[in-house]
Design an enzyme around this catalytic site. Structure first.
Site, PDB file in Angstrom:
ATOM      1  CG  ASP A  50      -4.209   3.496   6.182  1.00  0.00           C
ATOM      2  OD1 ASP A  50      -3.355   3.404   7.080  1.00  0.00           O
ATOM      3  OD2 ASP A  50      -3.932   3.748   5.001  1.00  0.00           O
ATOM      4  CG  HIS A  95       4.917   7.718   6.268  1.00  0.00           C
ATOM      5  ND1 HIS A  95       4.733   8.023   4.935  1.00  0.00           N
ATOM      6  CD2 HIS A  95       3.958   6.794   6.562  1.00  0.00           C
ATOM      7  CE1 HIS A  95       3.727   7.316   4.447  1.00  0.00           C
ATOM      8  NE2 HIS A  95       3.238   6.565   5.426  1.00  0.00           N
ATOM      9  CD  GLU A 125      -1.516   2.388   1.958  1.00  0.00           C
ATOM     10  OE1 GLU A 125      -2.291   3.354   1.989  1.00  0.00           O
ATOM     11  OE2 GLU A 125      -0.377   2.413   2.483  1.00  0.00           O
TER      12      GLU A 125
END
Length: 476
Positions: free
Chosen positions: A201, A288, A172
């Protein structure tokens, strides 16, 4: 969640009734009361966090991340798959053979074999992470919440009116590649069976909000109803539009929704006033980044998302009027435990015995098909009449698979058939875990007399034994 690459296409609406709304303002972490005949269960956030622990450990063993091309991802797949198989699911690893990053691991698909196979509700989350860190919020949170919902469904085993399919997506973070491969390789008929897809998510952002994809759509109605019942005043997930696996389904006109708690966008003062947290700061301060660890998880949000998934699943797919029971307590299947000789079983009846070196699931006898290590086919069958009032019926049995084969290729198979039509297949790939209860849907044969057959087929080398015991019939 993948970084933005495109704006979501227009959602094609489909009316999806969802039953009675939950009662208002239930305390955080509990399931709201429901006036439906089968209320959704409360999902244990402790169990969800235990799954996160395992995903964190998979990253720690493998360079600190779970990127789709790494052993950290493959270990994550193995963990989720093992839990699902132990719960009785047939789990498929789907290699992404085109469009994915070179070396990416597989998608993982698990379908609960109850309910109308022509009316499927899918629940999915991406299992891969970025290379910067272990990805506990992005997207260990969605993956773990989904896994515990699947395990709870198996434990509860309720009466089902529609089919539920779970998916954990690969690649993804590199472009929604795994989910797009899955949807585009379905036939048009298979896509038409999917009535809605729900995506999860980043459902545990530390400074998060409560966001729903396509919040005003019919698909989103049960999701919104649950969070409304907690007084959360959810908002549209504008930040996530086109950025996660739901977009792959939207591109083919399949209705979608899902929960999210936000990524790098910043919380407004109005949102902080109603949800708490820090205005002006990112919903996920470790988005991230290497700090997306177990300390970067909002347990309250995770709990609310997990329970909302259960509520949505129960509303969209679970029927009313009680759970799975026995269709005929007198026993539709004769000698299902193989304890009374071989009759009424026919075929390779020499496989039925008290085999030395192995323990039956129940009693002392079972059928041991295969295990020869050479080209062979062995089968046992009997003719049964499925009661007419068993409009949702399953053939249930216990299966233990042991093999000398290795790898992910199916060399030796175990097939369940009804009147020659294949209902389900397992193989050497599914070996391990001891005795596991399996099932095959016989609903289409209600009121009919049908011959059910269990067949093991081996290739020319390396044995796979399929041990069968305690066969019966129950309402699905």
């Amino acid at each position: 969640m993948k970084r933005r690459f495109a704006l979501a296409g227009t959602l094609l609406a489909l009316v999806l009734g969802f039953g009675t709304l939950p009662a208002a303002a239930t305390p955080s972490g509990t399931s709201p009361a429901s006036t439906t005949a089968q209320a959704a269960p409360d999902i244990s956030v402790t169990a969800v966090r235990a799954h996160l622990d395992e995903l964190s450990a998979a990253a720690a063993r493998n360079g600190g991340n779970r990127r789709s091309t790494t052993q950290g991802y493959r270990d994550s797949v193995a963990y989720v798959k093992g839990k699902l198989q132990a719960a009785g699911y047939t789990v498929t690893e789907q290699p992404c053979t085109s469009g994915c990053t070179s070396g990416a691991g597989p998608n993982l698909i698990a379908e609960w074999p109850r309910g109308d196979a022509n009316s499927v509700y899918m629940f999915g989350a991406h299992l891969d992470g970025v290379s910067a860190g272990p990805g506990m919020n992005d997207n260990g949170s969605g993956s773990a919440a989904l896994l515990e919902n699947a395990l709870t469904l198996a434990r509860e085993n309720p009466d089902m009116r529609n089919r539920v399919r779970f998916a954990w997506w690969t690649d993804e973070e590199q472009g929604l590649n795994g989910s797009y491969f899955y949807v585009r390789t379905l036939s048009s008929a298979e896509r038409a069976r999917i009535k809605a897809y729900y995506n999860f998510d980043m459902v545990a952002s530390l400074n998060g909000g409560y966001f729903i994809n396509h919040i005003t759509s019919a698909a989103a109605a049960p999701m919104k109803a649950y969070w409304d019942s907690l007084g959360l005043q959810p908002e549209e997930n504008t930040e996530g539009a086109g950025r996660s696996d739901d977009y792959s389904f939207e591109r083919y006109g399949i209705p979608t929704s899902g929960y999210a708690m936000g990524a790098s966008a910043r919380k407004t003062s109005a949102q902080a006033a109603k949800w708490g947290g820090t205005s002006g700061s990112a919903y996920d301060p470790c988005y991230h980044r290497a700090c997306d660890t177990l300390t970067n998880v909002n347990t309250t949000g995770l709990d609310r998302a997990a329970d909302g998934i259960a509520y949505t699943l129960w509303q969209q797919a679970v029927g009313t009027g009680g759970g799975g029971g026995t269709c005929d307590p007198a026993g539709v299947v004769g000698n299902g435990g193989f304890e009374s000789g071989t009759a009424p079983w026919t075929g390779t009846t020499a496989v039925i015995a008290a085999h030395s070196g192995r323990t039956a699931h129940g009693g002392t006898r079972f059928a041991w098909l295969g295990g020869n290590g050479s080209t062979s086919t062995e089968s046992v069958s009997q003719t049964v009449t499925v009661p007419a009032d068993c409009t949702r019926a399953s053939l249930v049995f216990w299966l233990q698979i042991e093999t000398a084969e290795s790898g992910s290729r199916a060399y030796d198979t175990f097939t369940v058939r009804a009147n020659g039509s294949t209902l389900a297949t397992w193989s050497n790939v599914h070996a391990g875990g001891g005795w596991i209860q399996r099932s095959a849907d016989l609903s289409a044969y209600a009121g009919q007399t049908v011959t059910v057959a269990f067949t093991a087929t081996e290739d020319y080398s390396l044995q796979t034994g399929f041990l069968l015991d305690d066969v019966g019939l129950r309402s699905a």
